[in-house]
Design a protein around this motif. Structure first.
Motif, PDB file in Angstrom:
ATOM      1  N   MET A   1      98.555   8.707  30.167  1.00 31.60           N
ATOM      2  CA  MET A   1      97.596   9.589  29.520  1.00 31.60           C
ATOM      3  C   MET A   1      98.036  11.042  29.705  1.00 31.60           C
ATOM      4  O   MET A   1      98.440  11.446  30.779  1.00 31.60           O
ATOM      5  N   LEU A   2      97.931  11.784  28.633  1.00 34.78           N
ATOM      6  CA  LEU A   2      98.282  13.196  28.646  1.00 34.78           C
ATOM      7  C   LEU A   2      97.033  14.008  28.986  1.00 34.78           C
ATOM      8  O   LEU A   2      95.960  13.771  28.430  1.00 34.78           O
ATOM      9  N   ASP A   3      97.174  14.952  29.888  1.00 38.36           N
ATOM     10  CA  ASP A   3      96.056  15.827  30.246  1.00 38.36           C
ATOM     11  C   ASP A   3      95.862  16.845  29.119  1.00 38.36           C
ATOM     12  O   ASP A   3      96.741  17.666  28.860  1.00 38.36           O
ATOM     13  N   VAL A   4      94.743  16.766  28.442  1.00 39.27           N
ATOM     14  CA  VAL A   4      94.465  17.649  27.301  1.00 39.27           C
ATOM     15  C   VAL A   4      93.293  18.591  27.577  1.00 39.27           C
ATOM     16  O   VAL A   4      92.764  19.214  26.656  1.00 39.27           O
ATOM     17  N   LYS A   5      92.936  18.710  28.847  1.00 43.45           N
ATOM     18  CA  LYS A   5      91.809  19.562  29.224  1.00 43.45           C
ATOM     19  C   LYS A   5      92.019  21.007  28.768  1.00 43.45           C
ATOM     20  O   LYS A   5      91.092  21.636  28.256  1.00 43.45           O
ATOM     21  N   ASP A   6      93.239  21.524  28.918  1.00 42.99           N
ATOM     22  CA  ASP A   6      93.506  22.912  28.515  1.00 42.99           C
ATOM     23  C   ASP A   6      93.325  23.111  27.016  1.00 42.99           C
ATOM     24  O   ASP A   6      92.840  24.149  26.584  1.00 42.99           O
TER      25      ASP A   6
ATOM     26  N   GLU B   1      95.966  12.586  23.644  1.00 39.48           N
ATOM     27  CA  GLU B   1      95.666  12.014  24.953  1.00 39.48           C
ATOM     28  C   GLU B   1      96.404  10.695  25.186  1.00 39.48           C
ATOM     29  O   GLU B   1      96.837  10.401  26.292  1.00 39.48           O
TER      30      GLU B   1
ATOM     31  N   PRO C   1     101.534  10.699  25.871  1.00 40.69           N
ATOM     32  CA  PRO C   1     102.061  11.604  26.891  1.00 40.69           C
ATOM     33  C   PRO C   1     103.417  12.212  26.541  1.00 40.69           C
ATOM     34  O   PRO C   1     103.767  13.277  27.052  1.00 40.69           O
TER      35      PRO C   1
ATOM     36  N   ALA D   1     103.624  16.233  24.983  1.00 48.11           N
ATOM     37  CA  ALA D   1     103.104  17.375  25.742  1.00 48.11           C
ATOM     38  C   ALA D   1     103.452  18.693  25.058  1.00 48.11           C
ATOM     39  O   ALA D   1     102.654  19.640  25.081  1.00 48.11           O
TER      40      ALA D   1
ATOM     41  N   ARG E   1     100.874  19.538  22.483  1.00 46.51           N
ATOM     42  CA  ARG E   1      99.671  20.071  23.144  1.00 46.51           C
ATOM     43  C   ARG E   1      99.874  21.530  23.503  1.00 46.51           C
ATOM     44  O   ARG E   1      99.020  22.379  23.232  1.00 46.51           O
TER      45      ARG E   1
END
Length: 107
Positions: free
Chosen positions: A1-6, A82, A85, A88, A91
């Motif tokens: 899973m890719l962190d997409v919070k930003d 998300e 990955p 990135a 993103r």
């Protein structure tokens, strides 16, 4: 899973700024920049979610909904990324695009 919070946070932050702008500022060209951003993010999300399908252009629904359009498009792109990955850099480019739009609009 890719962190997409930003990505989600950047979209939400800019959308909030758009929602607080007076009509005179929105009509002064800022809205076009916001709509272009929302359309770009939405198109990227569509290409990831539905490869090979024609991209649908986000409609121009008026200056007062641009903040909502940015939020929706940013969150759609985040959801599409998300699960990928290996993307990135997409993103990161989207976050940079949001920050550039904010700067162009003086936000």
């Amino acid at each position: 899973m890719l962190d997409v919070k930003d990505l989600r946070n950047a979209a939400d932050r800019l959308a909030g700024r758009f929602r607080s702008l007076p009509q005179s500022r929105l009509r002064g060209g800022v809205a076009q920049e916001g709509l272009a951003l929302a359309r770009d993010l939405a198109a990227q999300a569509q290409r990831l979610e539905f490869p090979g399908r024609e991209v649908r252009l986000m409609p121009d629904e008026g200056v007062f909904v641009i903040g909502d359009q940015i939020t929706v498009a940013g969150h759609e792109l985040a959801a599409a990324l998300e699960r990928r990955p290996e993307l990135a850099e997409v993103r990161d480019a989207a976050v940079a695009r949001i920050e550039l739009a904010a700067k162009r609009c003086g936000l």
